[in-house]
Design a protein around this motif. Structure first.
Motif, PDB file in Angstrom:
ATOM      1  N   GLY A 154       0.759  -1.192  -0.151  1.00 25.87           N
ATOM      2  CA  GLY A 154       0.037  -0.013   0.018  1.00 25.87           C
ATOM      3  C   GLY A 154       0.870   1.270  -0.043  1.00 25.87           C
ATOM      4  O   GLY A 154       0.463   2.396  -0.909  1.00 25.87           O
ATOM      5  N   TYR A 155       1.725   1.048   0.605  1.00 21.87           N
ATOM      6  CA  TYR A 155       2.844   2.349   0.887  1.00 21.87           C
ATOM      7  C   TYR A 155       3.719   2.516  -0.440  1.00 21.87           C
ATOM      8  O   TYR A 155       3.909   3.533  -0.968  1.00 21.87           O
ATOM      9  N   ILE A 156       4.168   1.467  -1.183  1.00 22.37           N
ATOM     10  CA  ILE A 156       4.884   1.419  -2.093  1.00 22.37           C
ATOM     11  C   ILE A 156       4.032   2.062  -3.410  1.00 22.37           C
ATOM     12  O   ILE A 156       4.521   2.885  -4.230  1.00 22.37           O
ATOM     13  N   ASN A 157       2.880   1.429  -3.338  1.00 29.73           N
ATOM     14  CA  ASN A 157       1.956   1.938  -4.833  1.00 29.73           C
ATOM     15  C   ASN A 157       1.587   3.470  -4.738  1.00 29.73           C
ATOM     16  O   ASN A 157       1.110   3.853  -5.596  1.00 29.73           O
ATOM     17  N   GLU A 158       1.726   3.963  -3.494  1.00 31.14           N
ATOM     18  CA  GLU A 158       1.316   5.304  -3.505  1.00 31.14           C
ATOM     19  C   GLU A 158       2.755   6.258  -3.839  1.00 31.14           C
ATOM     20  O   GLU A 158       2.517   7.334  -4.097  1.00 31.14           O
ATOM     21  N   LEU A 159       3.906   5.887  -3.837  1.00 31.18           N
ATOM     22  CA  LEU A 159       5.089   6.346  -4.478  1.00 31.18           C
ATOM     23  C   LEU A 159       4.784   6.978  -5.986  1.00 31.18           C
ATOM     24  O   LEU A 159       4.113   6.142  -6.715  1.00 31.18           O
ATOM     25  N   PRO A 160       5.481   8.200  -6.174  1.00 30.34           N
ATOM     26  CA  PRO A 160       5.429   8.512  -7.629  1.00 30.34           C
ATOM     27  C   PRO A 160       5.987   7.730  -8.554  1.00 30.34           C
ATOM     28  O   PRO A 160       7.067   7.060  -8.378  1.00 30.34           O
ATOM     29  N   GLY A 161       5.345   7.166  -9.766  1.00 30.98           N
ATOM     30  CA  GLY A 161       5.907   6.852 -10.706  1.00 30.98           C
ATOM     31  C   GLY A 161       5.568   5.171 -10.666  1.00 30.98           C
ATOM     32  O   GLY A 161       5.719   4.510 -11.472  1.00 30.98           O
ATOM     33  N   VAL A 162       5.132   4.688  -9.244  1.00 33.23           N
ATOM     34  CA  VAL A 162       4.892   3.185  -9.306  1.00 33.23           C
ATOM     35  C   VAL A 162       3.492   2.954  -9.793  1.00 33.23           C
ATOM     36  O   VAL A 162       2.416   3.636  -9.481  1.00 33.23           O
ATOM     37  N   ALA A 163       3.539   1.710 -10.682  1.00 41.08           N
ATOM     38  CA  ALA A 163       2.312   1.129 -11.088  1.00 41.08           C
ATOM     39  C   ALA A 163       1.401   0.314 -10.163  1.00 41.08           C
ATOM     40  O   ALA A 163       0.378   0.350  -9.818  1.00 41.08           O
ATOM     41  N   GLU A 164       2.539  -0.579  -9.676  1.00 38.97           N
ATOM     42  CA  GLU A 164       1.925  -1.684  -8.863  1.00 38.97           C
ATOM     43  C   GLU A 164       3.232  -2.437  -8.389  1.00 38.97           C
ATOM     44  O   GLU A 164       4.283  -2.292  -8.565  1.00 38.97           O
ATOM     45  N   SER A 165       3.156  -3.089  -6.946  1.00 38.66           N
ATOM     46  CA  SER A 165       4.193  -3.670  -6.288  1.00 38.66           C
ATOM     47  C   SER A 165       3.580  -4.959  -5.708  1.00 38.66           C
ATOM     48  O   SER A 165       2.529  -5.397  -5.594  1.00 38.66           O
TER      49      SER A 165
END
Length: 508
Positions: A421-432
């Motif tokens: 959830g935290y990673i997916n909110e980062l700029p440029g991230v589509a999915e993790s």
């Protein structure tokens, strides 16, 4: 006993000689049983003076110290609800816990007072104290003026004693509500099952913000009137040296791995030891065997959860059976355990299914989540642990997997959905996708696999650096990879098993 306050039971077990040493620390401080009684009374009287509502929560995020243990005991003594928080939690996590639990009192480390008090006051908490690991802080200053005599508050067995937050697969943490009866019944069962005896001395080397260190270890020693050799932080050489004066040690697998790396770990060094207990994460058979070969002692592995305290244990007494590597033993007396298939039917021995449990140790439910509580209990009152396992032909339980996709790193629970959830909110991230892979020291660590949005660039090191500023260190992935796409099955679900296989050799 009319008063079911857990503290009252622990206090009743103190030795008759209150001036005997109860706790000896790694920096050579000694606390007598009288010190424990007087200091917890003063802290309990401080809490009572604050005019708190019935059932008030006391949230605590401090470094390990004997005074922090005293605060836990004082909270029980005064009849309030203790809420321990991992010292690694950062602001976003603390904000959620304080907002959700609405504690009347927050106690934090002096160095964190600025940001913790701001969160607490904004959430409506009126009392914020500090407590350092060097016997400083406003909590001790304020408690010092109060009486050192206090009658434990009258509590029923079903009254709430503690709330432990355990993250869910959705990423939203749930507060497991444990009662005085839950914890006392479990401590009494373990006192007998693990053969606690007069003269036992415990090496206490665990953190005190979760079940293993705070409840299993401390309750065990106090209920037996046993001295503790107290380590503020785990030190493998120091712990081994202390074992010459001790009989019991409790640890997570990581601690055993680190002690095995020390040349001072010999049969002579542990000659007076009676029992080594491991839990909170799977113990690798290699560690189990290496420990037995090196020390002559067989580690006793057990299984528990925040929601249940201890559930199963390998046998202590030889006549009950051997301690078997890769198993967590038998259900404890009074605990029911069953393996259930997807259709809800109980499965025979040897078949793998969901582990369900019941007993006096099983928690009351999730704090302010009645729907979630109902969902996690069956119609006939069994708690669905979320773990997958089997009971073998000799009655030993084995945990074979975790239906909730949990990663256990160094004994701490890491829930992929929360980190994703935290990673997916980062700029440029589509999915993790976060997967657990084997690690020689921590047992398991997280590896993040990330895809970028079209036209965007995502730097793996930047992902990890950003997470470090927001989350507890044990939740941070050890590595991050950026890929073009995540593997999926025909239903579109990410195939984490393929990612685990791909990265399983990273650290081994």
């Amino acid at each position: 006993m009319n008063n079911h306050n857990l503290f009252a039971a622990l206090r009743a077990a103190f030795p008759t000689d209150l001036d005997a040493i109860a706790v000896e620390t790694d920096d050579e401080l000694c606390y007598s049983w009288r010190d424990l009684d007087r200091a917890t009374a003063m802290m309990a009287n401080l809490l009572a003076s604050l005019d708190l509502p019935a059932g008030a929560r006391v949230a605590v995020q401090v470094e390990k110290s004997v005074e922090a243990m005293m605060l836990y005991l004082a909270t029980l003594r005064a009849g309030y609800v203790f809420l321990p928080l991992n010292t690694a939690y950062q602001s976003a996590e603390i904000e959620y816990f304080i907002g959700n639990a609405e504690p009347a009192v927050v106690v934090c480390s002096p160095k964190n007072f600025g940001w913790v008090s701001k969160i607490a006051f904004q959430a409506g908490t009126r009392n914020v104290f500090t407590l350092g690991d060097d016997r400083t802080g406003s909590l001790l200053d304020r408690a010092a003026v109060h009486s050192d005599v206090h009658e434990p508050a009258a509590k029923a067995a079903d009254d709430l004693a503690a709330i432990l937050y355990t993250s869910g697969t959705t990423g939203r943490s749930k507060g497991a509500m444990l009662t005085h009866g839950n914890m006392l019944s479990n401590a009494q069962v373990l006192k007998d099952y693990w053969g606690w005896q007069p003269g036992d001395v415990l090496v206490h080397a665990l953190p005190i913000f979760h079940v293993h260190g705070l409840f299993v270890a401390i309750h065990g020693a106090l209920l037996n009137g046993s001295k503790m050799l107290w380590f503020g932080k785990f030190d493998p050489r120091g712990a081994i040296a202390a074992m010459r004066r001790a009989t019991v040690f409790m640890g997570v697998p990581t601690l055993y791995v680190r002690m095995l790396a020390e040349p001072s770990l010999t049969r002579e060094a542990v000659g007076s030891m009676r029992l080594f207990v491991a839990g909170s994460a799977p113990l690798l058979p290699e560690t189990f065997n290496a420990w037995r070969e090196r020390t002559g002692h067989t580690i006793l592995e057990r299984y528990g959860m925040s929601e249940t305290v201890m559930l199963t244990s390998n046998p202590y007494r030889p006549e009950q059976g051997e301690r078997r590597a890769g198993t967590v033993g038998f259900p404890l007396p009074g605990v029911g355990l069953r393996i259930v298939g997807d259709d809800g039917r109980e499965l025979p021995q040897g078949e793998i299914g969901g582990i369900q449990v019941r007993g006096p140790n099983v928690f009351k439910g999730y704090w302010r989540m009645p729907e979630k509580t109902q969902e996690e209990f069956t119609a006939d009152g069994w708690f669905k642990t979320g773990d997958v396992g089997l009971v073998d032909e000799r009655g030993y339980a084995r945990i074979v997997g975790r239906s909730k996709d949990l990663i256990i790193s160094g004994g701490y629970n890491v829930y992929p959905a929360e980190i994703e959830g935290y990673i997916n909110e980062l700029p440029g991230v589509a999915e993790s996708a976060l997967v657990g892979v084997p690690h020689p020291d921590f047992g398991e660590v997280g590896v993040a696999v990330v895809t970028a949005r079209p036209g965007a660039t995502v730097e793996p090191d930047a992902v990890i650096a950003t997470l470090k500023s927001r989350l507890a260190n044990f939740k941070i992935p050890k590595r991050c990879f950026v890929v073009d796409e995540l593997p999926r099955n025909t239903m579109g679900k990410v195939q984490k098993n393929l990612l685990r296989d791909q990265h399983k050799g990273l650290f081994t």
